[in-house]
Design a protein around this motif. Structure first.
Motif, PDB file in Angstrom:
ATOM      1  N   ALA A 107       0.812  -1.217   0.000  1.00 19.97           N
ATOM      2  CA  ALA A 107       0.000   0.000   0.000  1.00 19.97           C
ATOM      3  C   ALA A 107       0.847   1.269   0.000  1.00 19.97           C
ATOM      4  O   ALA A 107       0.346   2.348  -0.285  1.00 19.97           O
ATOM      5  N   GLN A 166      -0.928   2.834  -5.729  1.00 26.33           N
ATOM      6  CA  GLN A 166      -2.025   3.617  -5.133  1.00 26.33           C
ATOM      7  C   GLN A 166      -2.853   4.297  -6.219  1.00 26.33           C
ATOM      8  O   GLN A 166      -4.084   4.303  -6.161  1.00 26.33           O
ATOM      9  N   GLU A 200      -3.534  10.791  -2.105  1.00 25.89           N
ATOM     10  CA  GLU A 200      -2.855   9.580  -1.659  1.00 25.89           C
ATOM     11  C   GLU A 200      -3.591   8.925  -0.514  1.00 25.89           C
ATOM     12  O   GLU A 200      -4.474   9.534   0.108  1.00 25.89           O
ATOM     13  N   CYS A 201      -3.229   7.678  -0.258  1.00 34.20           N
ATOM     14  CA  CYS A 201      -3.722   6.970   0.922  1.00 34.20           C
ATOM     15  C   CYS A 201      -2.512   6.542   1.724  1.00 34.20           C
ATOM     16  O   CYS A 201      -1.692   5.753   1.258  1.00 34.20           O
TER      17      CYS A 201
END
Lengths: 309, 309
Positions: B118, B124, B278-279
């Motif tokens: 991730a 992503q 974004e994460c």
């Protein structure tokens, strides 16, 4: 559809597979992540919900949509050969490369996430239990008292590194070693220590599994030899048939670990039992193939060439 | 059943969750991998198909069979505080610790393998597409010519780090920056460069998702402000309702990425669209909770306390 081989320039094992792929007429690109940026280049575009990417090396360009499979053979650290290498440039280059490759539909040998998990020795032991292998009793501990009790209980015990790697600074070989009966266990508190019941073995077994295929080779041990990786005994690797229990356990293990490739090491005891020692997800097979003639490179090439219809 | 929190000693965000767990009467152990070996100790035993393990810190011992959940908050590097630290001791200690934890049935926030994947920015972006987020057009490239064309096509373009981390040697802040129209792109060949269409934003949005719950906060931007992490605008974070499309996309993203926790950053444009930036799978939430009162720590404590019946 192209096969991507990620490895360093000097890699005889990769050469064997490349020769097989050439014979099959399967297009391939060999790429060393250490050459990025520099001789290697990449570009990825994420626009309006579409992803397009390509990678170029030595004048060959491969499109991400045309990738059939990716073989993580022995890649260098990204940016290792850069004009001004740094940890940060390696991080940036690695993210760009592996992040882009993760966006493709290519099959991996092995998937990087599965590979990372599969390297954990404690998890290997647990998985080996679950898969049905005989596993020598093992502890990993920082408690001197626990180590001492284990050694007293099993009497013949070996000590190994937990991570499987010897220290590199300063470089040091750490062969698997028998623990003497009068050992001082105080040092266990300074670092997790792996102790395992010693299997008095009559042979080492190396089983290489590629997809659904299994290739086993056996080498007779000298009596009292502890670590087959060190010291020449004069014996050679010879093909050997795989017991049915082991065939099933290997298949179960690879399935649970999500591995396409695995090199399993066993100690064969005087009764013929194969004791699980470890599974190296990136283990070499060149030396086994050269001594035994087992067609492992062909199997790897076949797996990498496979196209689901 | 115990909650294990892996974090460093100074961690206000962890303190908030610890307080919530105490309130619920849920037993917990806080462990800093940097203290192993030393103040922290472990032992794992793999004997006759059974696995037993325990971890001890500050006089508390937790059995691996009694672990309910593991929160990877902000752990130090294993062996960081050892008397004689080394890369090898960190590798050995990390393998021993995380390998042992992987043998348990505890649920992870977040699973280490999922977390590693991730963190990859290119992946992503692809995942954000697949999940249904609006994503600004982006390229990651080592080709100066590709970078120049992208900048000409979109006119207002920002440059960011690929890995999300600034260089640490020498330490350097690398805020997201607008690319001037006369920029020289030759340097792109020296390292993969991420360029993204600039979103003229009226607010930053931070959405924190814990299990099935989502908590969003919004902070008004100064006109022309590019990177909300740097510079004080006088505006504060305020709770905001989540658009239905975003709710669905967040759920899809976390499902595809196998994440229990994620902190999503968006730029809200003049039409109210939330653009995915974004994460961050390990993103902070303390500052949001303190400014908005959103009950995020309670949600984390709830997720960690959950026991399947």
């Amino acid at each position: 559809m192209t096969v991507l081989i990620l490895t360093s320039e000097q890699d005889v094992t990769a050469d064997m597979v490349v020769a097989q792929l050439h014979e099959r007429g399967v297009p391939l690109v060999r790429f060393d992540p250490g050459d990025l940026p520099g001789e290697g280049a990449l570009s990825a575009e994420y626009v309006r919900g579409e992803f397009r990417g390509y990678l170029s090396a030595g004048g060959r360009v491969v499109s991400m949509s045309g990738l059939r499979s990716i073989w993580m053979r022995r890649p260098n650290e990204p940016a290792a050969h850069a004009a001004e290498p740094s940890a940060w440039l390696s991080a940036e280059s690695g993210q760009a490369l592996y992040g882009m490759l993760d966006c493709t539909n290519a099959r991996w040998m092995n998937d990087p996430g599965a590979a990372t998990k599969a390297r954990q020795k404690p998890w290997q032991l647990r998985l080996a239990h679950r898969s049905g292998f005989p596993v020598p009793a093992t502890i990993i501990t920082t408690y001197p008292q626990v180590a001492r009790q284990f050694a007293e209980q099993y009497r013949h015990v070996v000590v190994k590194t937990v991570s499987g790697k010897p220290p590199s600074d300063p470089p040091m070989a750490l062969p698997t070693t028998l623990v003497p009966p009068d050992a001082d266990f105080a040092g266990v508190a300074a670092g997790p220590t792996l102790l395992q019941r010693y299997i008095a073995k009559r042979a080492d077994v190396r089983l290489t599994s590629v997809g659904d295929e299994q290739f086993a080779a056996r080498k007779v041990s000298e009596p009292g030899q502890v670590d087959g990786r060190y010291g020449d005994t004069g014996h050679v690797w010879e093909p050997v048939e795989v017991p049915a229990r082991i065939t099933r356990a290997v298949a179960a293990y690879k399935d649970l670990a999500n591995l396409a490739y695995g090199a399993f090491d066993f100690a064969e005891d005087s009764e013929g039992t194969w004791w699980f020692l470890e599974c190296n997800q990136g283990g070499q097979f060149g030396f086994v193939e050269l001594e035994t003639g087992l067609p492992i490179a062909e199997a790897v090439a076949g797996w990498l060439s496979f196209t689901a219809e």
